[in-house]
Structure formats: C-alpha cells, structure tokens
Design an enzyme around this catalytic site. Structure first.
Site, mmCIF file in Angstrom:
data_model
loop_
_atom_site.group_PDB
_atom_site.id
_atom_site.type_symbol
_atom_site.label_atom_id
_atom_site.label_comp_id
_atom_site.label_asym_id
_atom_site.label_seq_id
_atom_site.Cartn_x
_atom_site.Cartn_y
_atom_site.Cartn_z
ATOM 1 C CE1 TYR A 123 0.329 -4.438 5.499
ATOM 2 C CE2 TYR A 123 0.921 -2.268 4.445
ATOM 3 C CZ TYR A 123 0.327 -3.302 4.381
ATOM 4 O OH TYR A 123 -0.296 -3.899 3.229
ATOM 5 C CE LYS A 161 2.169 -6.117 2.644
ATOM 6 N NZ LYS A 161 2.094 -7.364 1.687
ATOM 7 C CG HIS A 213 -8.218 0.648 5.510
ATOM 8 N ND1 HIS A 213 -7.975 -0.439 5.168
ATOM 9 C CD2 HIS A 213 -6.677 1.067 5.740
ATOM 10 C CE1 HIS A 213 -6.664 -1.061 5.198
ATOM 11 N NE2 HIS A 213 -6.155 -0.144 5.566
ATOM 12 C CB SER A 233 -0.919 0.069 1.249
ATOM 13 O OG SER A 233 -0.217 0.296 2.429
ATOM 14 C CB SER A 234 -0.172 4.697 -0.681
ATOM 15 O OG SER A 234 -0.986 4.977 -0.005
ATOM 16 C CB CYS A 235 1.508 3.099 4.570
ATOM 17 S SG CYS A 235 1.748 1.267 4.744
ATOM 18 C CG LEU A 292 -7.140 -1.095 -2.570
ATOM 19 C CD1 LEU A 292 -6.969 -2.588 -2.595
ATOM 20 C CD2 LEU A 292 -7.156 -0.331 -3.791
#
Length: 313
Positions: free
Chosen positions: A138, A142, A181, A109-111, A168
């Site tokens: 997290y 990733k 989320h 994810s963008s994090c 998402l």
C-alpha cells in the site's frame, strides 16, 4: 481558482473519508459535486475513466478512493493493495491532466514514511528509510502517486497536491474485525464484550499494546481538504494530523472506561502485529498555511461509540 460553483469529482464518495468530504463540501455551499458508484465506473479501467471525465467537464478531483485495510488485510492481500491503488491513482492523475482539471488532491496515509523514525516525521523524510513490512505494498503505491504528482507539477505546472493524514476515525468507519483500523476495532470488541453475561468480560487484542498512534476525526481531514482545495501551495506533500497521540493500550483503556470499566483487556504480545512503534506526523507545514486541527478527541470518541451502539441495537 476553485470555488463553490466548481465541478468537483469526489472519487470514493461512499467510504469514510469520501462521505465526510461530501458532507463538509455541501455544508460549505458547494453546489456541483460529482460522484459515481464503483459498480458503474471501475476506476482501474483507464478507458472508462477518460470517457467519464470528458462527459462531466470536471474542474477539480479529490481522490479518496483506495484499497485500504488493517494489518492482517495488508499481509494477506499485498498484490491487491499495490495493483488496485496504482491503477486508480494513475488513471485519475493522467486523465485529470489530459482533461485540463484545475486542481487535484490525492489522499494517502502516514504509512508512506520509514518505519524507524521516533520523532515527528516531516514531509521531506519520505523515501529516506525502509518501510514497515506489513503495509509495504500500500505504501509503495501511495509513494508512487506522490511522485507522479510531483512530476506532473514540475513538468506541466499543474496544481496537484497530496494530503497525508494520520489514523482516521468517524462516521461510516469500517468495523470489520479482520480489516478495520485499530480504533474502530477497539470500540467494536470492547462494546461487544460489555454485552456478555457473567463476570469474565475479556477482550483479546493483537500485539503488545505499546505502539504509539496519532488519531484524527475524519471531518477534520475533510475540512483540510476544502481548505487546500482553494489554496495554492509551493509544496505538493502536506501532513494532516492532530495533537492526540497515545499507545494502543492507552486508547484501549480509554475506550474501556467509556463503555465498561469492568472489562479485562489482554494483548497477545505478538510483536509482528505491532506495526511501526510510532507514526507521529510533523505538522509545521500545514500550520504554516494556517491549517490546524480543532478536534475535541474525548467528545469525538463519545460520538463514535454512541453511533456504534445505535447501529448494533
């Protein structure tokens, strides 16, 4: 090359993203999809994963399995987020290589990107600044997965890639108040408040409402997965996003307008719960491969609101 006769293992097939990928692949005519319940295969157990792969003779692997959650879950369970995700990714990537899997796609994810970028973030800006503290565990897991894939591609000439989507939403989303989320949380809180009797229908939300968030329907990402499953790419990290970006407050106002305009929304103004102020992804690379989101956001939002209403009747 991967085609609709290839044996494709979708890890995490019961989650929002995994179930969407299964739906889209079936719709596009893929005949040999492989899934297994996590109760029967613990992806954190390397021995079990190797045994499973050898028995199935897999052509492609899609890693949609992960330990995920919202801000509060990330703050409360950092050890689980880093440990579980590292084990899942490492086992699936190394076993894919040893079992001669032709294609692998890892989702994150963008994090994974630094917290202080105000402009849309490019893939090459990974690891160029500090991460948002609330989901650091997290994100580090990733990032490790991304760097593993880069290393395997460089050393072994594998065809593995990482697709990094924005926030998402869609069918089979997580509506748990503590762990979801922001968008499903807004839908749930506002809908439940609309059912209260009396004039004072108040929804209390975390943070200031000022952070900007980009959103994408999960089926768009599943389509991107199928698209890149068949495509050879020079880059191993590709952003997947949309043109939709608004503040949390604006999303809340839009959901309120669609469900019950009479609701009063109040933010607790705790800046610690804001997360990063902006996480917009630069999509030039994905677009250069001729992939682009086709999402109609208003229509997609109407659909998830209706799905949630039906599930709570």
């Amino acid at each position: 090359m991967i085609n609709n006769q290839s044996k494709i293992f979708v890890a995490g097939h019961k989650g929002m993203l995994g179930s969407s990928i299964i739906r889209i692949l079936k719709k596009k005519g893929y005949k040999k999809l492989i899934t297994i319940d996590k109760k029967k295969l613990d992806l954190r157990n390397q021995t079990s994963v190797k045994k499973f792969f050898k028995s199935k003779k897999i052509d492609a692997v899609i890693i949609a399995a992960a330990k995920v959650g919202g801000i509060k879950a990330n703050i409360k369970y950092p050890a689980n987020f880093i440990s579980d995700n590292l084990q899942i990714q490492t086992n699936l990537i190394t076993t894919s290589y040893s079992c001669k899997v032709k294609k692998l796609i890892l989702f994150g994810s963008s994090c994974i990107y630094p917290k202080h970028y105000n402009r849309p973030i490019k893939e090459n800006q990974i690891m160029t600044g500090v991460l948002e503290e609330t989901n650091e565990s997290y994100a580090i897991a990733k990032i490790t997965g991304i760097k593993m894939i880069e290393a395997f591609n460089k050393q072994y000439n594998t065809d593995y890639i990482c697709l990094m989507p924005c926030n998402l939403f869609g069918p089979n989303d997580n509506y748990d108040t503590q762990n979801s989320h922001f968008l499903p949380a807004l839908v749930k809180k506002i809908y439940l408040a609309s059912k209260k009797k009396g004039k004072k229908k108040i929804v209390k939300l975390w943070g200031t409402g000022k952070p900007l968030r980009e959103v994408l329907h999960v089926d768009e990402v599943a389509n991107a997965c199928e698209f890149f499953l068949r495509k050879k790419t020079k880059k191993s990290l590709i952003n997947i996003g949309s043109s939709i970006e608004m503040s949390i407050k604006n999303y809340a106002d839009l959901v309120k307008k669609k469900i019950d305009p009479e609701i009063l929304i109040k933010f607790n103004n705790d800046k610690k719960l804001d997360g990063v102020m902006r996480k917009k992804l630069n999509l030039d690379l994905a677009n250069s491969y001729k992939w682009k989101s086709k999402m109609n956001f208003s229509k997609a939002l109407d659909e998830i609101i209706m799905d949630f209403k039906n599930s709570y009747r």
